[in-house]
Design an enzyme around this catalytic site. Structure first.
Site, PDB file in Angstrom:
ATOM      1  N   HIS A 104       0.814  -1.214   0.000  1.00  0.00           N
ATOM      2  CA  HIS A 104       0.000   0.000   0.000  1.00  0.00           C
ATOM      3  C   HIS A 104       0.851   1.270   0.000  1.00  0.00           C
ATOM      4  O   HIS A 104       0.352   2.350  -0.274  1.00  0.00           O
ATOM      5  CB  HIS A 104      -0.981   0.004   1.183  1.00  0.00           C
ATOM      6  CG  HIS A 104      -0.355   0.246   2.521  1.00  0.00           C
ATOM      7  ND1 HIS A 104      -0.002  -0.775   3.384  1.00  0.00           N
ATOM      8  CD2 HIS A 104      -0.014   1.389   3.150  1.00  0.00           C
ATOM      9  CE1 HIS A 104       0.510  -0.266   4.488  1.00  0.00           C
ATOM     10  NE2 HIS A 104       0.517   1.056   4.374  1.00  0.00           N
ATOM     11  N   ASP A 134       0.261  -7.840   1.684  1.00  0.00           N
ATOM     12  CA  ASP A 134       0.542  -6.403   1.587  1.00  0.00           C
ATOM     13  C   ASP A 134       2.047  -6.140   1.534  1.00  0.00           C
ATOM     14  O   ASP A 134       2.557  -5.222   2.170  1.00  0.00           O
ATOM     15  CB  ASP A 134      -0.091  -5.644   2.757  1.00  0.00           C
ATOM     16  CG  ASP A 134      -0.054  -4.133   2.556  1.00  0.00           C
ATOM     17  OD1 ASP A 134      -0.053  -3.684   1.399  1.00  0.00           O
ATOM     18  OD2 ASP A 134       0.004  -3.395   3.566  1.00  0.00           O
ATOM     19  N   SER A 207       4.875   2.176   7.962  1.00  0.00           N
ATOM     20  CA  SER A 207       4.548   0.987   7.180  1.00  0.00           C
ATOM     21  C   SER A 207       5.712   0.587   6.289  1.00  0.00           C
ATOM     22  O   SER A 207       6.297   1.417   5.587  1.00  0.00           O
ATOM     23  CB  SER A 207       3.313   1.252   6.316  1.00  0.00           C
ATOM     24  OG  SER A 207       2.180   1.501   7.119  1.00  0.00           O
TER      25      SER A 207
END
Length: 350
Positions: A104, A134, A207
Site C-alpha cells: 500500500h 501487503d 509501514s
C-alpha cells in the site's frame, strides 16, 4: 631481649595467618585490580542503563524512507493533473539492492524514491507485489548498501521485546518499543489476523519498516495498526507485522516469478476435533478443485500425500504452496470410511 623477639615473631605470624585466611575467604582480593581499601569501601558501583542503542545501530542503516508520487488525471476538462505524494519505509534485504516494503506504500506509484539513512536518494523499480500479505519488492542500483541482520531460523515468542524502526509522519527515522503479544504464521495461506501482533506503535510512514529484536535482527516487516468498523471503540496497542520467514518467502517468490503463485482448494476448513488430526471441510466453493474431486462438506482430511496433518492451517499451507496443475492425494475420513481422493490444484482466483 629474647622475649621481645618472640613477641615480634609471634605477632608477625599472626599477621601472615590472618592475611592468608582473608585471601582464602575473599578471592576478589587476589585479583590484581582489587586493593583492600577499595573492597572494604561501601560505595556501590552505578549500573549501566538498559539500552537498545547497539541493536538500532546494527539495523537502522538498512531501514530506508520511501517517497512515492502518483499522478492522477482529473476528468474535468481544463483541470490540471493532481500529484499525490505518499510516504513509508522499507528494509534493505539483500546487497544486490532488493528492498521489502508494504504494497500500500507503493500502490499505483508513478515514481518511487528511496532515501538512505545517510541521505542518499535512489530511484527504485517495483519488482512485484503480493496483495494478501501487503508486501512489495523494490530494487535500487547502488553499491555498498547496508543490509539488515537476518537469521533464517528466527522465530518469535510471545513476550519478546521488539523495536519498530521507520519514518512516521515524515519525521525521519524513529524507533518505538514494545513486546510481541501474539505470534504469526509462516505459511502462504496466512491471513492478515495471523500476522505478528505487537504493541510497538505503527503510525503513517512506519509501514514497510523493520521490526527488530534486541539484537538488531529482523523479526518482521511493519504493516499497520488494527482497525475495525466500530469507530466508537478506542483500541490501543494492537499493531501488526509480517513475520520475517513469511516476508522472506514472499520476497524470494517475487524475485523469481514477479508475483506469488498460490495453490487453491476452494473450501472453508476448521481444525478436526476427532481422533484424526487435520481439518474438517465446511462450505465448498462452486466449480472449485475440491468440488470437482468429489470432496464433501464434513469430510475429515487427515493426510495430504505423505504429510500427516496436525490442523487446518498446515493443510491449507500444503495446498497454497503446491504448484497449480499438480495433483495432491487427499486422505479423508467419511462416514467411518477411509478414502483417498486425487485433487488437481489450481491457482487461487484473482
Amino acid at each position: 631481649m629474647i622475649n621481645a623477639l618472640k613477641f615480634v615473631i609471634r605477632s608477625a605470624s599472626y599477621g601472615v595467618m590472618f592475611a592468608v585466611v582473608l585471601l582464602l575467604l575473599v578471592p576478589e582480593l587476589r585479583e590484581n585490580n582489587i586493593v583492600p581499601w577499595k573492597f572494604l569501601s561501601t560505595t556501590e558501583k552505578s549500573q549501566q542503563p538498559l539500552s537498545y542503542a547497539k541493536a538500532v545501530r546494527l539495523a537502522g542503516p538498512a531501514v530506508v524512507n520511501i517517497y512515492t508520487e502518483d499522478i492522477q488525471v482529473n476528468p474535468t476538462y481544463g483541470r490540471q493533473p493532481r500529484k499525490v505524494t505518499r510516504l513509508g519505509s522499507g528494509v534493505i534485504m539483500h546487497e544486490q539492492g532488493y528492498i521489502l516494503t508494504n504494497y500500500h506504500v507503493v500502490q499505483s506509484a508513478d515514481l518511487i524514491v528511496v532515501v538512505l539513512q545517510r541521505g542518499q536518494e535512489l530511484h527504485a523499480e517495483l519488482i512485484g507485489y503480493d496483495v494478501l500479505t501487503d508486501l512489495a519488492v523494490l530494487k535500487v542500483q547502488d553499491n555498498n548498501l547496508p543490509v539488515i541482520p537476518q537469521i533464517s531460523t528466527l522465530t518469535s515468542q510471545v513476550g519478546d521485546v521488539v523495536l519498530a524502526i521507520g519514518n512516521p509522519l515524515n519525521l525521519g527515522q524513529t524507533v518505538t518499543q514494545g513486546i510481541v503479544s501474539a505470534t504469526g504464521q509462516s505459511g502462504l495461506s496466512t491471513s492478515y489476523l495471523q500476522f505478528l501482533q505487537m504493541d510497538a506503535a505503527i503510525n503513517e510512514g512506519n509501514s514497510g519498516g523493520a521490526l527488530i529484536n534486541s539484537n538488531g535482527e529482523l523479526v518482521g516487516i511493519n504493516s499497520r495498526k488494527f482497525t475495525q468498523a466500530n469507530p466508537n471503540l478506542n483500541i490501543q496497542g494492537i499493531f501488526f507485522a509480517v513475520p520475517y520467514q513469511l516476508a522472506r518467502t514472499i520476497m524470494l517468490k517475487i524475485i523469481e516469478h514477479g508475483r506469488v503463485v498460490r495453490g487453491w482448494l476452494g473450501v472453508d476448513a476448521n481444525d478436526s476435533l476427532t481422533n484424526l488430526k487435520g481439518f474438517i471441510i465446511g462450505t465448498i466453493t462452486p466449480n472449485s478443485p475440491a468440488l470437482k474431486a468429489g470432496l464433501q462438506s464434513g469430510d475429515v482430511v487427515y493426510q495430504i500425500d505423505d504429510i500427516r496433518l496436525l490442523n487446518a492451517k498446515q493443510g491449507l499451507d500444503v495446498v497454497a504452496e503446491a504448484a497449480p496443475g499438480s495433483i495432491l492425494n487427499f486422505m479423508i475420513s467419511r462416514d467411518n470410511q477411509l478414502l483417498t481422493l486425487p485433487v488437481t490444484i489450481v491457482e487461487i482466483p484473482k
